[in-house]
Write a protein that holds these residues in place. Structure first.
Motif, PDB file in Angstrom:
ATOM      1  N   THR A 140      -9.066   5.398  -0.178  1.00 12.10           N
ATOM      2  CA  THR A 140      -8.969   6.437   0.714  1.00 12.10           C
ATOM      3  C   THR A 140     -10.157   6.777   1.773  1.00 12.10           C
ATOM      4  OG1 THR A 140      -7.878   7.433  -1.000  1.00 12.10           O
ATOM      5  CG2 THR A 140      -8.536   9.007   0.755  1.00 12.10           C
ATOM      6  N   VAL A 186       0.635   5.695   0.818  1.00 11.91           N
ATOM      7  CA  VAL A 186      -0.537   6.880   1.164  1.00 11.91           C
ATOM      8  C   VAL A 186       0.465   8.258   1.016  1.00 11.91           C
ATOM      9  CG1 VAL A 186      -1.355   5.271   2.919  1.00 11.91           C
ATOM     10  CG2 VAL A 186       0.411   6.713   3.457  1.00 11.91           C
ATOM     11  N   GLU A 187      -0.411   9.104   0.814  1.00 16.87           N
ATOM     12  CA  GLU A 187       0.386  10.669   1.080  1.00 16.87           C
ATOM     13  C   GLU A 187      -0.264  11.152   2.272  1.00 16.87           C
ATOM     14  OE1 GLU A 187       0.927  14.693  -1.501  1.00 16.87           O
ATOM     15  OE2 GLU A 187      -0.319  12.977  -2.562  1.00 16.87           O
ATOM     16  N   ALA A 200       0.159   4.153   6.732  1.00 13.42           N
ATOM     17  CA  ALA A 200       0.679   3.132   5.696  1.00 13.42           C
ATOM     18  C   ALA A 200      -0.054   1.888   5.948  1.00 13.42           C
ATOM     19  CB  ALA A 200       2.075   3.259   5.186  1.00 13.42           C
ATOM     20  N   SER A 219      -4.792   7.089  -0.575  1.00 17.88           N
ATOM     21  CA  SER A 219      -4.079   6.094  -0.499  1.00 17.88           C
ATOM     22  C   SER A 219      -4.609   5.016  -1.426  1.00 17.88           C
ATOM     23  CB  SER A 219      -4.359   5.307   0.942  1.00 17.88           C
ATOM     24  OG  SER A 219      -5.737   5.199   0.983  1.00 17.88           O
ATOM     25  N   LYS A 243      -3.640   0.702  -3.134  1.00 15.67           N
ATOM     26  CA  LYS A 243      -3.261  -0.787  -2.647  1.00 15.67           C
ATOM     27  C   LYS A 243      -3.119  -1.655  -3.947  1.00 15.67           C
ATOM     28  CE  LYS A 243      -3.673  -4.853   0.495  1.00 15.67           C
ATOM     29  NZ  LYS A 243      -4.658  -5.392   1.491  1.00 15.67           N
ATOM     30  N   GLY A 253      -6.879  -0.058   1.233  1.00 11.60           N
ATOM     31  CA  GLY A 253      -6.130   0.853   0.503  1.00 11.60           C
ATOM     32  C   GLY A 253      -7.193   2.042  -0.089  1.00 11.60           C
ATOM     33  N   ALA A 299      -3.670   1.209   5.469  1.00 14.43           N
ATOM     34  CA  ALA A 299      -3.887   1.170   4.231  1.00 14.43           C
ATOM     35  C   ALA A 299      -3.651  -0.164   3.725  1.00 14.43           C
ATOM     36  CB  ALA A 299      -3.159   2.102   3.419  1.00 14.43           C
ATOM     37  N   ALA A 337       0.921  -1.209   0.005  1.00 19.69           N
ATOM     38  CA  ALA A 337       0.049  -0.032   0.014  1.00 19.69           C
ATOM     39  C   ALA A 337       0.733   1.255   0.008  1.00 19.69           C
ATOM     40  CB  ALA A 337      -1.058  -0.011   1.312  1.00 19.69           C
TER      41      ALA A 337
END
Length: 307
Positions: A106, A73-74, A96, A141, A143, A104, A99, A71
């Motif tokens: 968002t 993420v930001e 993360a 996010s 995955k 995953g 996620a 996965a």
């Protein structure tokens, strides 16, 4: 005591806090405006919401992986300085992990429980605004999962394990050696970080983008004054060149520019010991698509001097 809408609005204007938070503060302080402001400040609500209007385009990309899954993420902050903050790095690393555990997507990750807490990811990040001192936000996010094979990760310019400014996932389906598949997928992830392809295959390209390129190539070719039949062949040739530039499998492999990524995959099958297929990739670059506020530092200083 009955709290009026006018009182709630006044407190909101003073603090920038949400309507429900303002109403709760006034109820707790029997309508005393000054005490309500203090109540919000003590809760960290006023501080957080006042900062919420500021652009958060810095921060970190985080990745986490398991068996045949990974996965990315930001999580954003206002300044690059916060990205070096250990508390912020811990938040991104844990998001993360969430996620990876929660599929995953968002929205699902934002609402999922934060590790070791009874609060959600969103609530935890909002609470951290008050302690870290900047506007923070969980932006996105995703995955990737494979049934057989590997999903490799790569973080460019990592500031800590699995944390950096750019993160890539690459999924390879194969019944062969998973370790060898992962090693090659990581090489492809490095390639994706460097080249930022538009799509995995020609078929997956946005049709509108292809038509736009065709129109441009046709206009350019017509300027040569050649017959339409020749122009058509010229457009086909330029389109092939376009695919080689933007389609992952057709790009020259960064680690060996003499061959394409597709040919590198075929060569890697010898080491993997079975047919292999790149099924998907994800590339998260920090702050991409966020419109950053442009500030005139000289003007800010001049304004401060005049005060």
């Amino acid at each position: 005591m009955s709290i009026s809408a006018a009182q709630v609005k006044e407190l909101r204007d003073l603090t920038g806090a949400g309507m429900m938070d303002c109403k709760a503060a006034l109820n707790e302080t029997n309508g005393n405006m000054e005490e309500a402001v203090d109540w919000l400040r003590k809760k960290g609500i006023s501080k957080a919401d006042k900062k919420a209007g500021r652009t958060a385009a810095e921060g970190l990309i985080g990745v986490d992986s398991g068996i045949r899954e990974a996965a990315v993420v930001e999580v954003n902050s206002e300044t690059d300085f916060v990205a070096r903050n250990a508390a912020f790095q811990e938040i991104v690393a844990k998001v993360a992990k969430v996620a990876l555990a929660y599929g995953g997507k968002t929205e699902a990750v934002a609402a999922a429980p934060y590790p070791g807490s009874d609060k959600s990811v969103t609530e935890t990040i909002k609470d951290a605004v008050g302690t870290i001192g900047e506007n923070l936000g969980f932006r996105r996010s995703a995955k990737l999962t494979v049934e057989h094979g590997a999903v490799a990760t790569y973080v460019h310019n990592a500031v800590a394990d699995g944390l950096g400014k750019l993160g890539v996932l690459v999924a390879i389906e194969t019944t062969g050696n998973a370790q060898a598949a992962n090693a090659f997928a990581r090489q492809v992830a490095m390639h994706v970080a460097a080249t930022n392809p538009m799509a995995l295959t020609t078929e997956q390209l946005d049709p509108a983008a292809v038509e736009r390129e065709k129109a441009i190539f046709a206009d350019q070719a017509r300027q040569s004054g050649k017959p339409e039949a020749i122009i058509e062949k010229m457009v086909e040739g330029r389109l092939r060149k376009f695919y080689e530039e933007v389609v992952l499998l057709k790009q020259a492999f960064v680690l060996n520019p003499d061959i394409t990524v597709e040919k590198a995959l075929t060569d890697a099958e010898k080491e993997i010991g079975a047919p292999a297929k790149i099924t998907a990739y994800l590339r998260f670059a920090l702050g991409e698509g966020i419109e950053k506020e442009e500030t005139d530092f000289a003007a800010e200083v001049a304004a401060a001097v005049k005060k």
